[in-house]
Design a protein around this motif. Sequence first.
Motif, mmCIF file in Angstrom:
data_model
loop_
_atom_site.group_PDB
_atom_site.id
_atom_site.type_symbol
_atom_site.label_atom_id
_atom_site.label_comp_id
_atom_site.label_asym_id
_atom_site.label_seq_id
_atom_site.Cartn_x
_atom_site.Cartn_y
_atom_site.Cartn_z
ATOM 1 N N HIS A 182 0.825 -1.210 0.000
ATOM 2 C CA HIS A 182 0.000 0.000 0.000
ATOM 3 C C HIS A 182 0.861 1.264 0.000
ATOM 4 O O HIS A 182 0.571 2.227 -0.724
ATOM 5 N N ALA A 183 1.920 1.275 0.806
ATOM 6 C CA ALA A 183 2.767 2.464 0.885
ATOM 7 C C ALA A 183 3.418 2.774 -0.464
ATOM 8 O O ALA A 183 3.499 3.939 -0.875
ATOM 9 N N GLU A 184 3.869 1.745 -1.174
ATOM 10 C CA GLU A 184 4.480 1.947 -2.496
ATOM 11 C C GLU A 184 3.450 2.472 -3.491
ATOM 12 O O GLU A 184 3.756 3.353 -4.315
ATOM 13 N N LEU A 185 2.243 1.948 -3.419
ATOM 14 C CA LEU A 185 1.190 2.424 -4.322
ATOM 15 C C LEU A 185 0.850 3.874 -4.046
ATOM 16 O O LEU A 185 0.652 4.676 -4.977
ATOM 17 N N GLU A 186 0.781 4.253 -2.763
ATOM 18 C CA GLU A 186 0.458 5.642 -2.434
ATOM 19 C C GLU A 186 1.544 6.587 -2.934
ATOM 20 O O GLU A 186 1.245 7.675 -3.437
ATOM 21 N N ARG A 187 2.816 6.196 -2.815
ATOM 22 C CA ARG A 187 3.893 7.033 -3.343
ATOM 23 C C ARG A 187 3.786 7.157 -4.862
ATOM 24 O O ARG A 187 4.038 8.231 -5.423
ATOM 25 N N MET A 188 3.401 6.069 -5.524
ATOM 26 C CA MET A 188 3.223 6.126 -6.975
ATOM 27 C C MET A 188 2.104 7.092 -7.345
ATOM 28 O O MET A 188 2.234 7.895 -8.283
ATOM 29 N N PHE A 189 0.992 7.040 -6.610
ATOM 30 C CA PHE A 189 -0.133 7.931 -6.927
ATOM 31 C C PHE A 189 0.226 9.392 -6.658
ATOM 32 O O PHE A 189 -0.181 10.289 -7.405
ATOM 33 N N GLU A 190 0.992 9.646 -5.591
ATOM 34 C CA GLU A 190 1.450 11.013 -5.333
ATOM 35 C C GLU A 190 2.340 11.500 -6.480
ATOM 36 O O GLU A 190 2.216 12.636 -6.942
ATOM 37 N N HIS A 191 3.245 10.631 -6.916
ATOM 38 C CA HIS A 191 4.147 10.958 -8.018
ATOM 39 C C HIS A 191 3.344 11.208 -9.294
ATOM 40 O O HIS A 191 3.580 12.193 -10.015
ATOM 41 N N LEU A 192 2.375 10.348 -9.586
ATOM 42 C CA LEU A 192 1.551 10.500 -10.780
ATOM 43 C C LEU A 192 0.778 11.817 -10.745
ATOM 44 O O LEU A 192 0.742 12.559 -11.733
ATOM 45 N N GLU A 193 0.160 12.109 -9.611
ATOM 46 C CA GLU A 193 -0.634 13.339 -9.508
ATOM 47 C C GLU A 193 0.234 14.572 -9.709
ATOM 48 O O GLU A 193 -0.132 15.498 -10.436
ATOM 49 N N GLN A 194 1.417 14.590 -9.065
ATOM 50 C CA GLN A 194 2.294 15.749 -9.211
ATOM 51 C C GLN A 194 2.777 15.901 -10.642
ATOM 52 O O GLN A 194 2.860 17.017 -11.175
ATOM 53 N N THR A 195 3.086 14.767 -11.298
ATOM 54 C CA THR A 195 3.533 14.824 -12.690
ATOM 55 C C THR A 195 2.436 15.373 -13.592
ATOM 56 O O THR A 195 2.686 16.208 -14.480
ATOM 57 N N LEU A 196 1.211 14.942 -13.382
ATOM 58 C CA LEU A 196 0.092 15.436 -14.195
ATOM 59 C C LEU A 196 -0.133 16.933 -13.997
ATOM 60 O O LEU A 196 -0.517 17.640 -14.934
ATOM 61 N N VAL A 197 0.113 17.408 -12.773
ATOM 62 C CA VAL A 197 0.041 18.850 -12.528
ATOM 63 C C VAL A 197 1.172 19.561 -13.249
ATOM 64 O O VAL A 197 0.974 20.592 -13.907
ATOM 65 N N ASP A 198 2.386 19.002 -13.154
ATOM 66 C CA ASP A 198 3.567 19.631 -13.763
ATOM 67 C C ASP A 198 3.432 19.771 -15.276
ATOM 68 O O ASP A 198 3.930 20.735 -15.861
ATOM 69 N N ILE A 199 2.781 18.799 -15.938
ATOM 70 C CA ILE A 199 2.658 18.861 -17.410
ATOM 71 C C ILE A 199 1.340 19.498 -17.838
ATOM 72 O O ILE A 199 0.956 19.422 -19.008
ATOM 73 N N ASP A 200 0.639 20.117 -16.872
ATOM 74 C CA ASP A 200 -0.613 20.842 -17.141
ATOM 75 C C ASP A 200 -1.730 19.945 -17.659
ATOM 76 O O ASP A 200 -2.615 20.397 -18.386
ATOM 77 N N PHE A 201 -1.678 18.662 -17.291
ATOM 78 C CA PHE A 201 -2.784 17.773 -17.640
ATOM 79 C C PHE A 201 -3.864 17.797 -16.563
ATOM 80 O O PHE A 201 -5.040 17.622 -16.853
ATOM 81 N N LEU A 202 -3.450 18.014 -15.319
ATOM 82 C CA LEU A 202 -4.366 18.050 -14.186
ATOM 83 C C LEU A 202 -4.349 19.449 -13.587
ATOM 84 O O LEU A 202 -3.288 19.968 -13.233
ATOM 85 N N ASP A 203 -5.518 20.057 -13.484
ATOM 86 C CA ASP A 203 -5.660 21.361 -12.860
ATOM 87 C C ASP A 203 -5.929 21.140 -11.373
ATOM 88 O O ASP A 203 -7.011 20.669 -11.011
#
Length: 263
Positions: A182-203
Amino acid sequence: MLEHIRIVLVNTTHPGNIGAVARAMKNMGLSDLCLVEPKHYPDEAATARASGATDILDNARVVSTLEEALADCQLVVGTSARGRHIPWPVINPRELGAIAMPLAGKSRVAVLFGREDRGLTNDELHACHHHVHIPSVEGFSSLNIAAAVQVICYELRMAKLLEDEQSKPQWGTDWDIELADHAELERMFEHLEQTLVDIDFLDPNNPRQLMTRLRRLLLRAVPDKVEVNVLRGILKSVNRGFGAGSSKDGDSTKESGEKGSQS
């Protein structure tokens, strides 16, 4: 295998229910009980209702957050009695047994039970790979939490007995990599969310249901450790390509993990 299945009770109000859950678990050969912020515990009522299963209570772990309860778990299933705004993979207790038992030999499985009056929150259910629903009659669907635990534990035990007889690997062979916890998955989701924000895909000011749907997509696959490393390696490449340094990523994707993702 049953020793690798954790029953997690979230914010239980009545200590007698905790004791009854311990009894239900011991009846079916389960022993790993975790309590997330119980309202009253320890308590004499829990001991009285345990009826001889006090060893389960004595060894129960009490934690302050769900994250602590799930950190070392690779498959998380939440009990839910109602439909959700965004559909999630829903299974019945028998299907849970068929899914969980082939994994429980090498992985830790958690089954979450929510509050007596309102169950699990949407955020808590979003941490789950699957939701399990006990198909009671529509006109009277409310189950006491200990009764619900008894149903789930019974089906897990029956699946264990069946596996003892037939012992057939889920994929025709043993899976070659440990499942991501679970901890590894949560870190992956945090990383994914931040990346989507960084590339302007997620507002971040108007996220809508994007991360919830991506969670559902990826959790449905029950990824292993190498698969998570592959995904995080892709995200790091995207970060570099866009010149974006993910503030949440840091160096959590270690070199060893990146090398493992190539295997």
